[in-house]
Design a protein around this motif. Structure first.
Motif, mmCIF file in Angstrom:
data_model
loop_
_atom_site.group_PDB
_atom_site.id
_atom_site.type_symbol
_atom_site.label_atom_id
_atom_site.label_comp_id
_atom_site.label_asym_id
_atom_site.label_seq_id
_atom_site.Cartn_x
_atom_site.Cartn_y
_atom_site.Cartn_z
ATOM 1 N N ALA A 207 -12.874 4.566 2.173
ATOM 2 C CA ALA A 207 -14.301 4.607 1.684
ATOM 3 C C ALA A 207 -14.981 5.760 1.388
ATOM 4 O O ALA A 207 -15.649 6.055 0.496
ATOM 5 C CB ALA A 207 -15.100 3.599 2.812
ATOM 6 N N GLU B 178 -4.200 -3.403 0.969
ATOM 7 C CA GLU B 178 -5.313 -3.163 2.038
ATOM 8 C C GLU B 178 -5.055 -1.912 2.929
ATOM 9 O O GLU B 178 -3.793 -1.637 2.931
ATOM 10 C CB GLU B 178 -5.625 -4.435 2.872
ATOM 11 C CG GLU B 178 -5.880 -5.573 2.292
ATOM 12 C CD GLU B 178 -4.753 -6.443 1.881
ATOM 13 O OE1 GLU B 178 -3.497 -5.789 1.795
ATOM 14 O OE2 GLU B 178 -4.782 -7.676 1.451
ATOM 15 N N SER C 84 0.788 -1.342 0.134
ATOM 16 C CA SER C 84 -0.039 0.090 -0.015
ATOM 17 C C SER C 84 1.044 1.250 0.013
ATOM 18 O O SER C 84 2.284 0.896 0.104
ATOM 19 C CB SER C 84 -0.849 0.033 1.125
ATOM 20 O OG SER C 84 -0.124 0.250 2.294
ATOM 21 N N ARG D 78 -7.414 -0.751 5.949
ATOM 22 C CA ARG D 78 -8.718 -0.859 6.323
ATOM 23 C C ARG D 78 -8.825 -1.199 7.833
ATOM 24 O O ARG D 78 -7.736 -1.774 8.256
ATOM 25 C CB ARG D 78 -9.696 -1.880 5.699
ATOM 26 C CG ARG D 78 -9.314 -3.155 5.852
ATOM 27 C CD ARG D 78 -10.149 -4.207 4.974
ATOM 28 N NE ARG D 78 -9.572 -5.571 4.754
ATOM 29 C CZ ARG D 78 -9.640 -6.254 3.646
ATOM 30 N NH1 ARG D 78 -10.420 -5.934 2.786
ATOM 31 N NH2 ARG D 78 -8.875 -7.453 3.544
ATOM 32 N N THR E 66 -13.840 -1.532 7.462
ATOM 33 C CA THR E 66 -14.123 -0.697 6.745
ATOM 34 C C THR E 66 -12.960 -0.002 5.865
ATOM 35 O O THR E 66 -11.961 0.148 6.705
ATOM 36 C CB THR E 66 -14.794 0.527 7.765
ATOM 37 O OG1 THR E 66 -15.875 -0.096 8.126
ATOM 38 C CG2 THR E 66 -15.071 1.684 6.928
ATOM 39 N N ASP E 67 -12.906 0.219 4.750
ATOM 40 C CA ASP E 67 -11.628 0.730 4.155
ATOM 41 C C ASP E 67 -11.617 2.315 4.596
ATOM 42 O O ASP E 67 -12.731 2.988 4.618
ATOM 43 C CB ASP E 67 -12.147 0.887 2.460
ATOM 44 C CG ASP E 67 -11.610 -0.486 1.809
ATOM 45 O OD1 ASP E 67 -10.831 -1.179 2.732
ATOM 46 O OD2 ASP E 67 -12.037 -0.779 0.784
#
Lengths: 113, 271
Positions: B61, A104, A37, A106, B57-58
């Protein structure tokens, strides 16, 4: 340093969750930051400690998981693990890699009270 | 890969994988999803299970939601939006000014300029006669989808426009922020290091096109363009490559062809 705005985003998510799921304090945040990332985990940790003061996440423990980079090698036709972008396929040495995992960013779980 | 713990075990009945975060998951994989007996689907030694919330949850988002809204707006209006990213001093604004001068009679063009402060770039763009809006990010190091949402409302680019978004000069931060653009275009001048694609791989991985600028200076430099392109393809095998000089005009035709090929034909635009 975009980690500061990302950390503000994390705190917004925590505040939203607190409203909808009825809690007043966050004790632990589990955060996934993939190794491929665009985010530096240590910078997130630093920003989180600074910006969480006075919020529901003050003194919360931040647990950062770093899923490994995964890519599909178009030459080998199989999935391989890559430690950073620009590195060759560990099997054939080529660069025809399509990243499939490790990007990712998150929040996965919260421990709240 | 397991989305709960990132353990890499996707087979049913693989048993409990090792978790460096020290808690066990009781979910299994395959044809059945089992998130465990408790409300959170996890158990942590010494902790009250009812207090663990799975949220998955990203972090981006909210930005991505607004970016999707921007993308829908742009599509409805037949606008091709390009997000131009680079280090400071790569010649982005010079390329924009030249591009606008050469293309503004073919179709409408609008520009969003992102800088920490000043409106110097916007003044250069406005001198070309096309509408431009300056976004000052203050201490911020990148544009985000929310800023572009506001800018679209203010600027209101015409039907079928080319919208050029000049991001803040920075090869790191803008990589992660979707603005709703059709393509990220990374600009690298030959006066920079040829190894930048390897040093800042996320940006080159996120871009669909790399433009090597200031190529008229190559005879005076040690910059190995072929090696630079090889590095860019190592991090992004699909990246398109163009070489040009805004000063001499060499290579600009291919850049204009690239834009034309991606504009939405007027016949397909909604009224």
């Amino acid at each position: 340093m975009h980690e500061m705005s990302l950390t503000n985003g994390i705190l917004r998510i925590l505040e939203d969750q607190a409203r909808t799921r009825n809690f007043s304090r966050v004790r632990t945040v589990w955060l996934e930051i993939g190794t491929l990332s665009h985010v530096d985990p240590e910078a997130i940790r630093f920003c989180f400690e600074s910006t969480s003061k006075g919020t529901i996440a003050e003194e919360a423990c931040l647990v950062i998981l770093e899923p490994a980079g995964q890519a599909w090698c178009l030459d080998c036709s199989q999935s391989v693990t890559v430690t950073r972008r620009g590195d060759p396929c560990p099997i054939c040495g080529g660069f025809m890699l399509h990243v499939t995992g490790g990007e990712e960013l998150r929040i996965t779980e919260l421990e709240v009270e | 890969m397991c989305i709960v713990c990132g353990c890499g075990h996707a087979e049913a009945g693989t048993g409990e994988p090792e978790h460096d975060h020290g808690h066990k998951h009781h979910h299994s994989h395959g044809s059945r999803l089992d998130f465990g007996g408790g409300p959170a689907g996890v158990s942590l030694p010494g902790l009250d299970q009812a207090r663990i919330l799975r949220i998955e949850t990203d972090v981006l988002a909210e930005n991505d939601l607004i970016a999707a809204h921007n993308r829908a707006y742009l599509s409805e209006h037949g606008i091709l939006a390009l997000n131009l990213v680079s280090s400071p001093g790569s010649g982005k604004t010079t390329l924009l000014v030249r591009t606008i001068a050469d293309l503004k009679d073919r179709f409408p063009i609008a520009v969003i300029e992102g800088d920490q402060q000043t409106s110097l770039d916007t003044e250069r763009i406005c001198a070309t006669g096309v509408p431009a809006l300056q976004i000052n990010t203050g201490k911020g190091c990148h544009l985000d989808a929310h800023m572009i949402d506001h800018a679209l409302t203010t600027l209101a680019p015409g039907q079928g426009s080319l919208l050029l978004i000049e991001n803040v000069g920075n090869l790191v931060c803008p990589a992660g922020f979707d603005l709703g653009e059709a393509h990220k275009v990374v600009i690298l001048s030959v006066t920079e290091g040829e190894d930048k694609p390897l040093k800042y791989p996320n940006m080159f991985a996120a871009a669909d096109l790399m433009i090597l600028t200031k190529t008229d200076l190559l005879p005076y430099l040690r910059f190995d363009a072929d090696r630079c392109i090889d590095y860019a393809r190592r991090v992004n095998p699909k990246i398109g490559i163009l070489r040009l000089s805004s000063e001499t005009g060499h290579g600009l035709a291919a850049w204009y062809d690239w834009i034309e090929a991606r504009r939405i034909p007027v016949s397909q635009q909604e009224d």
